[in-house]
Scaffold this motif. Structure first.
Motif, mmCIF file in Angstrom:
data_model
loop_
_atom_site.group_PDB
_atom_site.id
_atom_site.type_symbol
_atom_site.label_atom_id
_atom_site.label_comp_id
_atom_site.label_asym_id
_atom_site.label_seq_id
_atom_site.Cartn_x
_atom_site.Cartn_y
_atom_site.Cartn_z
ATOM 1 N N ARG A 153 0.887 -1.222 0.086
ATOM 2 C CA ARG A 153 -0.043 -0.003 -0.123
ATOM 3 C C ARG A 153 0.927 1.142 -0.022
ATOM 4 O O ARG A 153 0.573 2.178 -0.694
ATOM 5 N N ILE A 154 1.926 1.312 0.731
ATOM 6 C CA ILE A 154 2.814 2.505 1.016
ATOM 7 C C ILE A 154 3.539 2.718 -0.157
ATOM 8 O O ILE A 154 3.515 3.865 -0.807
ATOM 9 N N SER B 256 0.842 3.925 -3.075
ATOM 10 C CA SER B 256 0.405 5.270 -2.552
ATOM 11 C C SER B 256 1.522 6.338 -3.014
ATOM 12 O O SER B 256 0.941 7.418 -3.384
ATOM 13 N N THR B 257 2.573 6.103 -2.534
ATOM 14 C CA THR B 257 3.788 6.995 -2.539
ATOM 15 C C THR B 257 3.878 7.476 -4.442
ATOM 16 O O THR B 257 3.939 8.494 -4.612
ATOM 17 N N VAL C 141 0.734 9.412 -5.603
ATOM 18 C CA VAL C 141 0.959 10.672 -4.913
ATOM 19 C C VAL C 141 2.060 11.468 -5.542
ATOM 20 O O VAL C 141 1.643 12.489 -6.055
ATOM 21 N N VAL D 40 -6.276 10.585 -3.667
ATOM 22 C CA VAL D 40 -6.751 10.448 -2.179
ATOM 23 C C VAL D 40 -8.216 9.811 -2.355
ATOM 24 O O VAL D 40 -8.393 8.804 -1.437
ATOM 25 N N LEU E 24 -7.990 5.826 -3.763
ATOM 26 C CA LEU E 24 -7.285 4.988 -2.641
ATOM 27 C C LEU E 24 -8.113 4.895 -1.313
ATOM 28 O O LEU E 24 -8.279 3.640 -0.786
ATOM 29 N N TYR F 47 -9.045 1.527 0.408
ATOM 30 C CA TYR F 47 -8.370 1.145 1.630
ATOM 31 C C TYR F 47 -9.316 1.453 2.928
ATOM 32 O O TYR F 47 -8.898 1.060 4.094
ATOM 33 N N SER G 205 -6.386 4.506 6.627
ATOM 34 C CA SER G 205 -5.578 4.733 5.548
ATOM 35 C C SER G 205 -5.895 6.042 4.671
ATOM 36 O O SER G 205 -5.029 6.313 4.409
ATOM 37 N N LEU H 282 -3.177 8.547 4.188
ATOM 38 C CA LEU H 282 -2.748 9.126 2.928
ATOM 39 C C LEU H 282 -2.972 10.506 2.343
ATOM 40 O O LEU H 282 -2.225 11.162 1.762
#
Length: 222
Positions: free
Chosen positions: A5-6, A9-10, A13, A41, A44, A48, A52, A56
């Motif tokens: 997820r990290i 998402s990173t 973004v 956002v 996600l 999520y 989360s 985020l």
């Protein structure tokens, strides 16, 4: 949050922020600027969930606060996106899948209007009155319109990518472990199909061992 997820998402973004600063902000459209970061956002958070989504949103907003050419107080947009991510995550379905496109489009419009109002409200608290000079009504209408036009090309793609991370068989949580279904490691438990097969095999091996033991004892009596 989990590592997949990290990472996803990173990446989303960072890409959204770069596109927004280098492309969308230079279009000089009347009113607001299309908020691609907000759409990331939203997409996600719809998969999520609210926790989360809030994390985020805060991270994405904080990155936008410190990225040039930011001209507002640090933490202002982080607060806005944190609240938006949390609120959007509350309407997330249990399985992370939406049956129609109506709900995401409504969410996009409400989030665009809500984020603009929150941003202007926080700005008024810190002495930024630029929204009054530009015209709040025009900002609300243009923000909702631009984000709604951009949403069909971004939100479904973001949700699809996010659902793929949720279906990771190495993950400790996700749709496969929710709703009473068997988890990714359900074969280690006592109630899954794998355990029943293992029990049957154990029973067969046990009976074979006992039969062999009986034959050996009979041989000894002879």
């Amino acid at each position: 949050m989990r590592l997949n997820r990290i990472l996803l998402s990173t990446a989303l973004v960072v890409v959204a922020l770069v596109v927004q600063v280098t492309v969308l902000a230079r279009l000089h459209l009347p009113g607001a600027v299309p908020d691609l970061l907000l759409l990331v956002v939203i997409g996600l958070a719809l998969v999520y969930g609210h926790t989360s989504g809030a994390l985020l949103g805060f991270g994405a907003g904080l990155l936008a606060d410190i990225a040039p050419p930011a001209d507002h107080a640090t933490g202002r947009y982080a607060l806005v996106l944190c609240l938006v991510g949390y609120a959007v995550g509350l309407v997330r379905p249990e399985n992370g899948r939406l049956r129609s496109a109506t709900v995401p489009m409504i969410v996009v419009v409400v989030a665009a209007i809500g984020s603009t109002l929150l941003y202007a409200g926080v700005g008024s608290l810190v002495g930024d009155t630029s929204a009054r000079h530009v015209g709040l009504t025009g900002l609300l209408f243009s923000a909702a319109l631009y984000d709604l036009l951009l949403a069909p090309f971004t939100v479904p793609l973001i949700m699809t990518l996010a659902r793929r991370t949720e279906n990771d068989p190495l993950a400790g949580e996700g749709p496969s472990t929710m709703g009473g279904g068997e988890g990714a490691y359900g074969w280690l438990g006592g109630g899954g199909r794998g355990s029943r097969i293992g029990g049957q095999r154990t029973g067969l091996l046990g009976r074979s061992a006992r039969n062999r033991q009986g034959r050996m004892k009979g041989a000894k009596r002879l």
